[in-house]
Motif scaffolding. Structure first.
Motif, PDB file in Angstrom:
ATOM      1  N   VAL A 175      24.402  42.006  31.229  1.00 53.54           N
ATOM      2  CA  VAL A 175      25.072  40.903  31.925  1.00 53.54           C
ATOM      3  C   VAL A 175      24.433  39.568  31.551  1.00 53.54           C
ATOM      4  CG1 VAL A 175      25.579  39.904  34.187  1.00 53.54           C
ATOM      5  CG2 VAL A 175      25.783  42.370  33.843  1.00 53.54           C
ATOM      6  N   ALA A 176      23.109  39.540  31.503  1.00 53.30           N
ATOM      7  CA  ALA A 176      22.398  38.302  31.179  1.00 53.30           C
ATOM      8  C   ALA A 176      22.687  37.861  29.748  1.00 53.30           C
ATOM      9  CB  ALA A 176      20.898  38.489  31.387  1.00 53.30           C
ATOM     10  N   GLY A 177      22.705  38.819  28.816  1.00 58.82           N
ATOM     11  CA  GLY A 177      22.994  38.496  27.422  1.00 58.82           C
ATOM     12  C   GLY A 177      24.412  37.989  27.238  1.00 58.82           C
ATOM     13  N   VAL A 178      25.382  38.643  27.881  1.00 60.16           N
ATOM     14  CA  VAL A 178      26.780  38.213  27.798  1.00 60.16           C
ATOM     15  C   VAL A 178      26.924  36.796  28.362  1.00 60.16           C
ATOM     16  CG1 VAL A 178      29.101  38.597  28.703  1.00 60.16           C
ATOM     17  CG2 VAL A 178      27.772  40.530  27.835  1.00 60.16           C
ATOM     18  N   SER A 179      26.284  36.540  29.494  1.00 62.20           N
ATOM     19  CA  SER A 179      26.367  35.220  30.133  1.00 62.20           C
ATOM     20  C   SER A 179      25.842  34.133  29.208  1.00 62.20           C
ATOM     21  CB  SER A 179      25.569  35.210  31.439  1.00 62.20           C
ATOM     22  OG  SER A 179      26.062  36.185  32.342  1.00 62.20           O
ATOM     23  N   GLY A 180      24.689  34.365  28.619  1.00 67.06           N
ATOM     24  CA  GLY A 180      24.096  33.382  27.716  1.00 67.06           C
ATOM     25  C   GLY A 180      24.930  33.170  26.462  1.00 67.06           C
ATOM     26  N   GLY A 181      25.431  34.264  25.882  1.00 65.77           N
ATOM     27  CA  GLY A 181      26.227  34.172  24.663  1.00 65.77           C
ATOM     28  C   GLY A 181      27.529  33.430  24.870  1.00 65.77           C
ATOM     29  N   VAL A 182      28.242  33.728  25.964  1.00 64.43           N
ATOM     30  CA  VAL A 182      29.530  33.097  26.236  1.00 64.43           C
ATOM     31  C   VAL A 182      29.349  31.609  26.532  1.00 64.43           C
ATOM     32  CG1 VAL A 182      31.450  32.988  27.879  1.00 64.43           C
ATOM     33  CG2 VAL A 182      30.682  35.201  27.001  1.00 64.43           C
ATOM     34  N   ALA A 183      28.397  31.275  27.385  1.00 65.32           N
ATOM     35  CA  ALA A 183      28.184  29.875  27.769  1.00 65.32           C
ATOM     36  C   ALA A 183      27.808  29.015  26.566  1.00 65.32           C
ATOM     37  CB  ALA A 183      27.101  29.787  28.837  1.00 65.32           C
ATOM     38  N   SER A 184      26.880  29.483  25.761  1.00 70.78           N
ATOM     39  CA  SER A 184      26.436  28.695  24.610  1.00 70.78           C
ATOM     40  C   SER A 184      27.545  28.549  23.572  1.00 70.78           C
ATOM     41  CB  SER A 184      25.206  29.336  23.968  1.00 70.78           C
ATOM     42  OG  SER A 184      25.510  30.619  23.463  1.00 70.78           O
ATOM     43  N   ILE A 228      30.212  25.905  24.545  1.00 68.56           N
ATOM     44  CA  ILE A 228      29.703  24.538  24.437  1.00 68.56           C
ATOM     45  C   ILE A 228      29.526  24.107  22.985  1.00 68.56           C
ATOM     46  CG2 ILE A 228      27.724  23.044  24.953  1.00 68.56           C
ATOM     47  CD1 ILE A 228      27.274  24.787  27.471  1.00 68.56           C
ATOM     48  N   LEU A 229      29.082  25.029  22.132  1.00 70.00           N
ATOM     49  CA  LEU A 229      28.633  24.643  20.794  1.00 70.00           C
ATOM     50  C   LEU A 229      29.486  25.164  19.646  1.00 70.00           C
ATOM     51  CD1 LEU A 229      24.868  25.316  21.539  1.00 70.00           C
ATOM     52  CD2 LEU A 229      25.938  23.076  21.318  1.00 70.00           C
ATOM     53  N   HIS A 230      30.671  25.712  19.930  1.00 71.02           N
ATOM     54  CA  HIS A 230      31.491  26.308  18.865  1.00 71.02           C
ATOM     55  C   HIS A 230      31.790  25.349  17.706  1.00 71.02           C
ATOM     56  CE1 HIS A 230      34.432  28.893  16.902  1.00 71.02           C
ATOM     57  NE2 HIS A 230      35.220  27.834  16.841  1.00 71.02           N
ATOM     58  N   PRO A 231      32.142  24.068  17.931  1.00 67.67           N
ATOM     59  CA  PRO A 231      32.441  23.188  16.791  1.00 67.67           C
ATOM     60  C   PRO A 231      31.318  23.123  15.750  1.00 67.67           C
ATOM     61  CG  PRO A 231      33.182  22.163  18.814  1.00 67.67           C
ATOM     62  CD  PRO A 231      32.396  23.378  19.220  1.00 67.67           C
ATOM     63  N   LEU A 232      30.076  23.174  16.194  1.00 65.08           N
ATOM     64  CA  LEU A 232      28.957  23.158  15.254  1.00 65.08           C
ATOM     65  C   LEU A 232      28.899  24.458  14.456  1.00 65.08           C
ATOM     66  CD1 LEU A 232      26.190  21.544  17.492  1.00 65.08           C
ATOM     67  CD2 LEU A 232      27.403  20.478  15.582  1.00 65.08           C
ATOM     68  N   TRP A 268      34.077  36.374  22.218  1.00 63.45           N
ATOM     69  CA  TRP A 268      33.961  37.837  22.308  1.00 63.45           C
ATOM     70  C   TRP A 268      32.762  38.337  21.520  1.00 63.45           C
ATOM     71  CZ3 TRP A 268      36.461  41.599  25.036  1.00 63.45           C
ATOM     72  CH2 TRP A 268      37.606  41.223  25.735  1.00 63.45           C
ATOM     73  N   GLY A 269      32.611  37.819  20.307  1.00 66.14           N
ATOM     74  CA  GLY A 269      31.527  38.282  19.454  1.00 66.14           C
ATOM     75  C   GLY A 269      30.162  37.912  19.989  1.00 66.14           C
ATOM     76  N   ALA A 270      29.981  36.635  20.359  1.00 61.05           N
ATOM     77  CA  ALA A 270      28.678  36.190  20.851  1.00 61.05           C
ATOM     78  C   ALA A 270      28.331  36.853  22.177  1.00 61.05           C
ATOM     79  CB  ALA A 270      28.666  34.666  21.001  1.00 61.05           C
ATOM     80  N   GLY A 271      29.327  36.938  23.066  1.00 60.14           N
ATOM     81  CA  GLY A 271      29.071  37.574  24.363  1.00 60.14           C
ATOM     82  C   GLY A 271      28.679  39.032  24.217  1.00 60.14           C
ATOM     83  N   ASN A 286      21.713  26.201  20.842  1.00 61.50           N
ATOM     84  CA  ASN A 286      22.350  27.480  21.166  1.00 61.50           C
ATOM     85  C   ASN A 286      21.335  28.498  21.664  1.00 61.50           C
ATOM     86  OD1 ASN A 286      23.070  30.392  20.133  1.00 61.50           O
ATOM     87  ND2 ASN A 286      25.026  29.365  20.415  1.00 61.50           N
ATOM     88  N   ILE A 287      20.269  28.672  20.888  1.00 58.50           N
ATOM     89  CA  ILE A 287      19.293  29.688  21.253  1.00 58.50           C
ATOM     90  C   ILE A 287      18.557  29.308  22.525  1.00 58.50           C
ATOM     91  CG2 ILE A 287      17.236  28.865  20.015  1.00 58.50           C
ATOM     92  CD1 ILE A 287      18.601  32.474  20.128  1.00 58.50           C
ATOM     93  N   CYS A 288      18.357  28.005  22.728  1.00 59.13           N
ATOM     94  CA  CYS A 288      17.715  27.555  23.963  1.00 59.13           C
ATOM     95  C   CYS A 288      18.582  27.891  25.175  1.00 59.13           C
ATOM     96  CB  CYS A 288      17.447  26.053  23.905  1.00 59.13           C
ATOM     97  SG  CYS A 288      16.116  25.592  22.781  1.00 59.13           S
ATOM     98  N   LEU A 289      19.891  27.658  25.062  1.00 56.16           N
ATOM     99  CA  LEU A 289      20.813  27.994  26.153  1.00 56.16           C
ATOM    100  C   LEU A 289      20.849  29.494  26.410  1.00 56.16           C
ATOM    101  CD1 LEU A 289      23.900  25.666  25.524  1.00 56.16           C
ATOM    102  CD2 LEU A 289      22.530  25.766  27.603  1.00 56.16           C
TER     103      LEU A 289
END
Length: 307
Positions: free
Chosen positions: A18-27, A30-34, A83-86, A290-293
């Protein structure tokens, strides 16, 4: 006396998922354009360059995409990326902490050392890649799709995608399972990236807590988590970045490489050493926040779940 063997499933704790999915989706949101810029720069040269827009810098690339594709263009591929990052971060943290717990014998205060940390991270990386590679193929292809690309009617029907599901269906229809696992081999090499990152992250946390005369699993402050996450990511990124260029190029629907060796040969032939570091600047601009988030949200969610 022999100690009883511990089940590898005994340390599975789903709060890590759950924690990994939360971090992956949120980051990612926010940062997809980069991330999109990083992918486009990675394939911005070489034998297939004529089929894609040409970018000379971050500002020029942002302007070109905005003029020709609008805001929507900056978020091409965001659905499979979420989907992939989460799923990737969720599975990675789940597998990594389960394997780590197994190696520690269920005692989180046991320090594994750099070698075992790298082994646990590498095993988790391979398991995660097997489950998520098709999503990364689709994400890469949607990010590379632009309104100014070339190609005839037949090519367009095979390589123009209307969304994540359409891309998955067309990739499987025209290329089979092999198409969904393009870039898998450089992705396996890329497992070393996660292994180096997690080894550095765990070792910095452990050594810092030892310096403070605290248990190695003692909680840190937000600034300390952010510092260790960014330093470990920078170390891993600079060390292993070329695999990401090769992976993106092998997944590119506009390019045709026979295998990884062919991709390496053609990249070196057309661009030299510089070609293996295409997109490094937007990559670093993207991955550092990204990794910080991801790590901050992960440590917060997993910490509150276990307390």
């Amino acid at each position: 006396m022999s100690t009883p063997r511990r089940s590898p499933f005994a340390g599975v704790r789903y709060e890590h998922l759950v924690a990994g999915v939360s971090g992956g989706v949120a980051s990612t949101l926010i940062l997809h354009p980069l991330d999109l810029l990083k992918i486009r720069f990675a394939v911005n040269d070489g034998p297939a360059a004529s089929a894609k827009p040409h970018y000379t810098g971050l500002t020029q690339a942002l302007g070109h995409i905005f003029r020709h594709e609008g805001i929507r263009g900056l978020y091409r591929g965001v659905t499979p990326n979420v989907w992939g990052a989460g799923s990737a971060w969720g599975f990675y943290f789940l597998f990594y902490n389960s394997i780590k717990s197994y190696l520690q014998g269920g005692n989180p205060k046991v320090h594994l050392g750099p070698g075992l940390h790298m082994a646990a991270a590498a095993e988790a990386g391979v398991l995660t890649l097997v489950m998520t590679n098709p999503i990364w193929v689709v994400k890469t292809r949607l990010c590379l799709q632009s309104t100014s690309g070339g190609g005839g009617a037949t090519a367009a029907s095979a390589t123009h995608y209307n969304g994540m599901v359409d891309a998955l269906v067309k990739t499987y229809k025209y290329e089979g399972v092999r198409g969904l696992y393009k870039g898998f081999v450089p992705g396996v090499f890329g497992v070393s990236h996660g292994a180096l990152q997690f080894m550095a992250y765990e070792e910095m946390k452990a050594q810092y807590n030892r310096y403070r005369n605290l248990p190695i699993d003692a909680k840190l402050t937000m600034v300390e988590y952010l510092s260790f996450a960014s330093l470990s990511k920078l170390f891993a990124a600079v060390t292993t970045y070329p695999y990401q260029v090769l992976r993106a190029r092998m997944q590119d629907q506009h390019a045709h490489y026979d295998n990884l060796r062919h991709c390496v040969k053609e990249t070196w032939r057309y661009e030299g050493l510089q070609g293996f570091y295409r997109g490094l600047t937007p990559y670093l601009v993207h991955v550092m926040p990204n990794i910080c988030l991801v790590f901050l949200i992960y440590e917060t969610v997993s910490g509150s779940s276990s307390s």
